[in-house]
Design a protein around this motif. Structure first.
Motif, mmCIF file in Angstrom:
data_model
loop_
_atom_site.group_PDB
_atom_site.id
_atom_site.type_symbol
_atom_site.label_atom_id
_atom_site.label_comp_id
_atom_site.label_asym_id
_atom_site.label_seq_id
_atom_site.Cartn_x
_atom_site.Cartn_y
_atom_site.Cartn_z
ATOM 1 N N LEU A 180 -4.419 0.347 -5.659
ATOM 2 C CA LEU A 180 -3.786 1.420 -4.890
ATOM 3 C C LEU A 180 -4.519 2.758 -5.024
ATOM 4 O O LEU A 180 -3.925 3.810 -4.793
ATOM 5 C CB LEU A 180 -2.312 1.588 -5.268
ATOM 6 N N VAL B 253 0.816 -1.222 0.000
ATOM 7 C CA VAL B 253 0.000 0.000 0.000
ATOM 8 C C VAL B 253 0.844 1.264 0.000
ATOM 9 O O VAL B 253 0.349 2.342 -0.318
ATOM 10 C CB VAL B 253 -0.991 0.034 1.186
ATOM 11 N N VAL C 227 -5.372 1.474 1.822
ATOM 12 C CA VAL C 227 -4.590 2.499 1.130
ATOM 13 C C VAL C 227 -5.030 3.844 1.702
ATOM 14 O O VAL C 227 -6.218 4.090 1.902
ATOM 15 C CB VAL C 227 -4.830 2.448 -0.395
#
Length: 176
Positions: free
Chosen positions: A128, A85, A169
């Motif tokens: 992401l 992440v 994230v």
């Protein structure tokens, strides 16, 4: 009612003498009975100790190896998700995650290929993306120690150990 005291004392004396003779005879028989069996207790102790000790030591070895695998996959999954992440793009995320998983696996003595032991998945289409999550799944197969290969070919003697970890994230990060 009067009792003849000397007669009662004579009877008690005869009874105690008979008991003493019986005890002395029993002692003599016990002293001679153990002759041919001398030393068997040591052999019996060694036999029982081996029968009980060898499986116990093997069980401790197996449980120790399984516990090491559990620590390895938990640490690998956690670190893989955390490093994935923080990457800038998905390709870099998989490389970082594989490297982190490899370090965690090698730390516990497992030389498995981290790229085959690790599976990453993203919750959103652009992986992401801010606010999405990355899931890491790590699985290691632990073979039982000291089992010959010809037995392994017939019966599967390995235990799969796996762990999953999900990392969010950052919501306020810039889009990749």
């Amino acid at each position: 009612m009067t009792t003849d005291r000397p007669q009662a004392l004579r009877r008690a004396s005869r009874a105690s003498t008979a008991v003493r003779r019986a005890v002395d005879g029993l002692r003599a028989r016990l002293a001679t009975a153990g002759g041919p069996d001398d030393g068997n207790a040591v052999l019996e102790f060694l036999g029982v100790a081996l029968v009980l000790l060898v499986p116990t030591v093997y069980l401790v070895l197996v449980l120790g190896r399984l516990q090491a695998a559990t620590f390895a996959v938990e640490g690998a999954a956690r670190e893989a998700a955390r490093t994935a992440v923080s990457a800038d793009d998905p390709a870099q995320a998989s490389r970082r995650a594989a490297a982190a998983a490899g370090i965690a696996l090698r730390d516990q003595g497992f030389d498995d290929d981290p790229s085959s032991a690790l599976t990453l998945s993203c919750s959103s289409s652009p992986c992401l993306a801010p606010g999405s999550t990355v899931a890491a799944h790590v699985e290691v197969v632990v073979p039982l120690p000291f089992v010959p290969t010809f037995v392994r070919d017939v019966v599967p003697l390995e235990v799969p150990v796996s762990a999953d970890r999900v990392a969010p994230v950052d919501t306020y990060r810039a889009r990749p």
